[in-house]
Every structure is written in structure tokens, then in C-alpha cells.
Design a protein around this motif. Structure first.
Motif, short mmCIF file in Angstrom:
data_model
loop_
_atom_site.label_atom_id
_atom_site.label_comp_id
_atom_site.label_asym_id
_atom_site.label_seq_id
_atom_site.Cartn_x
_atom_site.Cartn_y
_atom_site.Cartn_z
N GLY A 136 8.93 -43.71 -10.60
CA GLY A 136 10.04 -42.80 -10.90
C GLY A 136 9.78 -41.96 -12.15
N LEU A 137 8.59 -41.43 -12.27
CA LEU A 137 8.21 -40.68 -13.46
C LEU A 137 8.89 -39.31 -13.49
CD1 LEU A 137 4.37 -41.39 -13.60
CD2 LEU A 137 6.20 -42.55 -14.82
N ALA A 138 9.19 -38.86 -14.69
CA ALA A 138 9.76 -37.52 -14.88
C ALA A 138 8.62 -36.50 -14.79
CB ALA A 138 10.46 -37.45 -16.23
N MET A 139 8.95 -35.23 -15.11
CA MET A 139 7.98 -34.16 -14.93
C MET A 139 6.80 -34.27 -15.90
SD MET A 139 8.46 -30.01 -14.78
CE MET A 139 9.26 -29.89 -16.36
N VAL A 140 7.06 -34.52 -17.17
CA VAL A 140 5.98 -34.55 -18.16
C VAL A 140 5.00 -35.71 -17.90
CG1 VAL A 140 5.45 -34.80 -20.61
CG2 VAL A 140 7.33 -33.32 -19.88
N PRO A 141 5.45 -36.93 -17.64
CA PRO A 141 4.48 -37.99 -17.32
C PRO A 141 3.73 -37.72 -16.01
CG PRO A 141 6.57 -38.96 -17.95
CD PRO A 141 6.79 -37.50 -17.83
N THR A 142 4.39 -37.08 -15.06
CA THR A 142 3.71 -36.74 -13.81
C THR A 142 2.61 -35.73 -14.06
OG1 THR A 142 5.71 -37.20 -12.54
CG2 THR A 142 4.03 -35.88 -11.47
N ILE A 143 2.86 -34.76 -14.92
CA ILE A 143 1.83 -33.78 -15.26
C ILE A 143 0.67 -34.46 -15.99
CG2 ILE A 143 1.34 -31.75 -16.69
CD1 ILE A 143 4.18 -30.77 -15.99
N ALA A 144 1.00 -35.37 -16.91
CA ALA A 144 -0.06 -36.11 -17.61
C ALA A 144 -0.88 -36.94 -16.63
CB ALA A 144 0.56 -36.99 -18.68
N LEU A 145 -0.22 -37.58 -15.68
CA LEU A 145 -0.93 -38.34 -14.66
C LEU A 145 -1.79 -37.43 -13.80
CD1 LEU A 145 -1.35 -41.06 -13.22
CD2 LEU A 145 0.62 -40.47 -11.78
N GLY A 146 -1.27 -36.24 -13.50
CA GLY A 146 -2.05 -35.28 -12.73
C GLY A 146 -3.31 -34.85 -13.46
N ILE A 147 -3.22 -34.71 -14.76
CA ILE A 147 -4.41 -34.37 -15.55
C ILE A 147 -5.39 -35.53 -15.57
CG2 ILE A 147 -5.21 -33.85 -17.88
CD1 ILE A 147 -2.60 -32.23 -18.22
N LEU A 148 -4.86 -36.76 -15.73
CA LEU A 148 -5.73 -37.93 -15.74
C LEU A 148 -6.45 -38.14 -14.41
CD1 LEU A 148 -3.57 -40.51 -17.71
CD2 LEU A 148 -5.68 -39.41 -18.46
N VAL A 149 -5.81 -37.80 -13.33
CA VAL A 149 -6.43 -37.95 -12.01
C VAL A 149 -7.25 -36.70 -11.67
CG1 VAL A 149 -5.92 -38.17 -9.54
CG2 VAL A 149 -4.69 -39.56 -11.18
N GLY A 150 -6.79 -35.54 -12.14
CA GLY A 150 -7.43 -34.28 -11.77
C GLY A 150 -8.80 -34.06 -12.37
N VAL A 151 -9.00 -34.50 -13.61
CA VAL A 151 -10.29 -34.28 -14.26
C VAL A 151 -11.42 -35.03 -13.54
CG1 VAL A 151 -11.58 -34.62 -16.40
CG2 VAL A 151 -9.29 -33.65 -16.47
N PRO A 152 -11.28 -36.31 -13.24
CA PRO A 152 -12.34 -36.97 -12.47
C PRO A 152 -12.48 -36.39 -11.05
CG PRO A 152 -10.94 -38.60 -13.51
CD PRO A 152 -10.29 -37.28 -13.71
N SER A 153 -11.39 -35.91 -10.50
CA SER A 153 -11.47 -35.30 -9.17
C SER A 153 -12.28 -34.01 -9.21
CB SER A 153 -10.07 -34.99 -8.63
OG SER A 153 -9.34 -36.18 -8.48
N LEU A 154 -12.09 -33.22 -10.25
CA LEU A 154 -12.89 -32.00 -10.39
C LEU A 154 -14.37 -32.33 -10.58
CD1 LEU A 154 -10.64 -29.73 -12.63
CD2 LEU A 154 -11.27 -29.39 -10.24
N TYR A 155 -14.65 -33.38 -11.35
CA TYR A 155 -16.03 -33.81 -11.51
C TYR A 155 -16.61 -34.21 -10.15
CZ TYR A 155 -20.11 -36.56 -12.69
OH TYR A 155 -21.38 -37.07 -12.74
#
Length: 78
Positions: free
Chosen positions: A40-59
Motif C-alpha cells: 500500500g505504498l504512496a506515490m513517492v515510495p512507489t517512485i523510489a521503488l521504481g528507480i530501485l527496480v528500473g536501474v538494474p532493469s536498464l542494465y
């Protein structure tokens, strides 16, 4: 040996890269959506999670693209 670079090898390289990048992006989006919904994360933690998952995904996308280019233009495969 010299790499084989022609229309068909580049078409195969682009096709494989697009397919793998799409698969990686879908899995990354599903992970972010699932974790943020579960907790049940709000917008800011979801964005932070997206960055944490997105960087390894881009790699992973870049690495898969490099490997696809090497495989599609390898003279032993043509």
C-alpha cells in the motif's frame, strides 16, 4: 574474424533486442506494481521503488542488447 553486418543480421539484432527489452520492462513494471500494491505504498515510495527496480532493469536491457548484437553478427552463426 570480421563480423557479418548486413540487413538480415541487423534486422535480427533489432528484433531480439526489442523482444528482450519488452520482456524485461514488463517484469520490472509488474514487480513495482505488485510490491507497491502489496504494501500500500504512496506515490513517492512507489517512485523510489521504481528507480530501485528500473536501474538494474536498464542494465539488463543494455547487456541483452550487446549480447544480441554479438550473437547476430557472429560469423559462425551465418
Amino acid at each position: 574474424m570480421k563480423r557479418v553486418i548486413n540487413f538480415w543480421s541487423l534486422l535480427g539484432f533489432i528484433s531480439v533486442s526489442a523482444f528482450l527489452a519488452t520482456e524485461i520492462a514488463v517484469v520490472a513494471a509488474a514487480v513495482v506494481w505488485g510490491i507497491s500494491s502489496l504494501f500500500g505504498l504512496a506515490m513517492v515510495p512507489t517512485i523510489a521503488l521504481g528507480i530501485l527496480v528500473g536501474v538494474p532493469s536498464l542494465y539488463g536491457m543494455v547487456k541483452a542488447t550487446i549480447l544480441a548484437f554479438q550473437a547476430e553478427t557472429d560469423p559462425e552463426n551465418n
